[in-house]
Design a protein around this motif. Sequence first.
Motif, short mmCIF file in Angstrom:
data_model
loop_
_atom_site.label_atom_id
_atom_site.label_comp_id
_atom_site.label_asym_id
_atom_site.label_seq_id
_atom_site.Cartn_x
_atom_site.Cartn_y
_atom_site.Cartn_z
N ILE A 25 0.84 -1.20 0.00
CA ILE A 25 0.00 0.00 0.00
C ILE A 25 0.87 1.26 0.00
O ILE A 25 0.65 2.19 -0.78
CB ILE A 25 -0.94 0.00 1.22
N ILE A 26 1.88 1.27 0.87
CA ILE A 26 2.77 2.42 0.94
C ILE A 26 3.56 2.58 -0.35
O ILE A 26 3.71 3.69 -0.88
CB ILE A 26 3.74 2.28 2.14
N GLY A 27 4.06 1.47 -0.89
CA GLY A 27 4.82 1.53 -2.13
C GLY A 27 3.98 1.97 -3.31
O GLY A 27 4.42 2.75 -4.16
N PHE A 28 2.74 1.48 -3.39
CA PHE A 28 1.84 1.86 -4.47
C PHE A 28 1.57 3.36 -4.41
O PHE A 28 1.59 4.05 -5.45
CB PHE A 28 0.54 1.07 -4.37
N TRP A 29 1.30 3.87 -3.22
CA TRP A 29 1.04 5.31 -3.07
C TRP A 29 2.26 6.12 -3.51
O TRP A 29 2.14 7.08 -4.28
CB TRP A 29 0.72 5.63 -1.61
N TYR A 30 3.43 5.72 -3.05
CA TYR A 30 4.63 6.52 -3.31
C TYR A 30 5.00 6.52 -4.79
O TYR A 30 5.24 7.58 -5.39
CB TYR A 30 5.79 5.99 -2.47
N TRP A 31 5.02 5.33 -5.40
CA TRP A 31 5.52 5.23 -6.77
C TRP A 31 4.48 5.60 -7.82
O TRP A 31 4.85 5.94 -8.96
CB TRP A 31 6.03 3.82 -7.01
N CYS A 32 3.21 5.52 -7.49
CA CYS A 32 2.17 5.74 -8.51
C CYS A 32 1.41 7.06 -8.36
O CYS A 32 0.82 7.53 -9.33
CB CYS A 32 1.16 4.59 -8.50
N THR A 33 1.42 7.66 -7.17
CA THR A 33 0.58 8.85 -6.98
C THR A 33 1.32 10.03 -6.36
O THR A 33 0.82 11.15 -6.42
CB THR A 33 -0.64 8.52 -6.08
N ASP A 34 2.47 9.80 -5.74
CA ASP A 34 3.13 10.90 -5.04
C ASP A 34 3.69 11.92 -6.05
O ASP A 34 4.38 11.55 -7.00
CB ASP A 34 4.27 10.35 -4.18
N GLN A 35 3.38 13.20 -5.81
CA GLN A 35 3.82 14.26 -6.71
C GLN A 35 5.33 14.27 -6.88
O GLN A 35 5.86 14.58 -7.94
CB GLN A 35 3.34 15.62 -6.17
N TYR A 59 15.47 -0.41 -10.67
CA TYR A 59 16.79 -0.96 -10.32
C TYR A 59 17.42 -0.14 -9.18
O TYR A 59 18.01 -0.72 -8.25
CB TYR A 59 17.71 -0.92 -11.54
N LEU A 60 17.30 1.18 -9.27
CA LEU A 60 17.88 2.03 -8.22
C LEU A 60 17.21 1.77 -6.87
O LEU A 60 17.86 1.86 -5.82
CB LEU A 60 17.73 3.51 -8.60
N LYS A 61 15.92 1.44 -6.92
CA LYS A 61 15.20 1.20 -5.67
C LYS A 61 15.70 -0.04 -4.95
O LYS A 61 15.49 -0.19 -3.74
CB LYS A 61 13.69 1.08 -5.97
N LEU A 62 16.38 -0.92 -5.67
CA LEU A 62 16.94 -2.11 -5.04
C LEU A 62 18.19 -1.78 -4.23
O LEU A 62 18.61 -2.56 -3.37
CB LEU A 62 17.29 -3.15 -6.12
N LEU A 63 18.79 -0.62 -4.47
CA LEU A 63 20.02 -0.25 -3.79
C LEU A 63 19.86 -0.06 -2.28
O LEU A 63 20.83 -0.26 -1.54
CB LEU A 63 20.60 1.03 -4.41
N PRO A 64 18.67 0.40 -1.78
CA PRO A 64 18.53 0.52 -0.32
C PRO A 64 18.84 -0.75 0.45
O PRO A 64 19.17 -0.69 1.64
CB PRO A 64 17.06 0.94 -0.15
N GLY A 311 12.73 -10.60 -10.74
CA GLY A 311 13.58 -11.70 -10.34
C GLY A 311 14.49 -11.35 -9.17
O GLY A 311 14.63 -12.12 -8.22
N ILE A 312 15.11 -10.16 -9.22
CA ILE A 312 16.00 -9.73 -8.13
C ILE A 312 15.21 -9.55 -6.85
O ILE A 312 15.65 -9.95 -5.76
CB ILE A 312 16.72 -8.43 -8.52
N THR A 313 14.03 -8.94 -6.97
CA THR A 313 13.18 -8.73 -5.79
C THR A 313 12.77 -10.06 -5.17
O THR A 313 12.80 -10.23 -3.94
CB THR A 313 11.92 -7.94 -6.17
N THR A 314 12.39 -11.03 -6.03
CA THR A 314 12.01 -12.35 -5.54
C THR A 314 13.18 -13.03 -4.84
O THR A 314 13.01 -13.66 -3.78
CB THR A 314 11.53 -13.23 -6.70
#
Length: 321
Positions: A25-35, A59-64, A311-314
């Motif tokens: 839910i938090i990820g969907f809000w941030y990546w799809c609707t946040d200005q 890909y960059l989001k995987l760096l955290p 694949g990397i996320t999985t």
Amino acid sequence: MNMHLIRSASDTEFPWPGIVFGSFIIGFWYWCTDQYIVQRVLSAKGIKEARRGTMFAGYLKLLPIFIFLVPGMIAYALKVKGVISYDSADQAFPTLVAELLPSGVKGIVIGGLVAALMSSLASLFNSSATLFTIDFYKKFKPESSEKHLLKVGRLATVAIVILGLLWIPIMSLIADVLYEYLQSVQSLIAPGIAAVFLLGICSKRFTPDAGFIGLVSGFVLGMIRLVLLPFKDAISGTPLAWITDMNWLYYCILLFVVVVVIMIVVSFFTKPASEEQLKGLTFSSIGKDTLKEVAAGLDKWDYIHTAGIIGITTFIYYRFW
């Protein structure tokens, strides 16, 4: 336990249902609707560039994982061995930089952090000023000139900075760790917006009034918890205690479900938008020409990179399950 993402459903900090559903839910809000994010996608030359930019961001989001998780694990292990010492989780990374890195590398890391901070703040101030000026101020004074709106945007930025400074002392009352505070606050903002956006693009049955009431309801219910959190000890044992005692991820899921239910109920009693108003705004109202244009822009690299990110996320979830 420290190596596992999936914990018991009764875990006080990160229960597995909260990790799976609340984080979505938090990820969907941030990546799809946040200005803050959307303004970058809208600046692309076309759909293809926007899609490729989004994949690169994926890909960059995987760096955290390597920026937050791995240094945290190293700091914890070194603290257990007595190599370093710090009082809170917020001090772990600064302690690693200060005590373990050589002077030259230390300067590069600090310079990178400052540059990233300035870039993030610039984007934040720009987004906030744009939202206030265009979505609020201009609605009430549509005759305002561009020069006047620019001045209002600058004043709004100054006001945001002042409010942010005044809010700093309250942050420690909401959460002990800075990252936990950020996630906790986002979990109160995200559910209402995510529910309205997700239901709105998936079905034409939801009405404009349902969307408005859903946004207002989600914001009010989220702010109730935010206001009560600094007084958590004072309200302990009262009927309101469950609001602050509930795990923040579970409260995020509950808030999302409540907003969805509110929207469904309101949609039964309010007037839906016309087909003309909904044109291009929902999956079912996208024209065939638009779908063909999108499909024509896809090539093998889009599928390869999509599969690569998934694949990397999985693998990460599997490794730290």
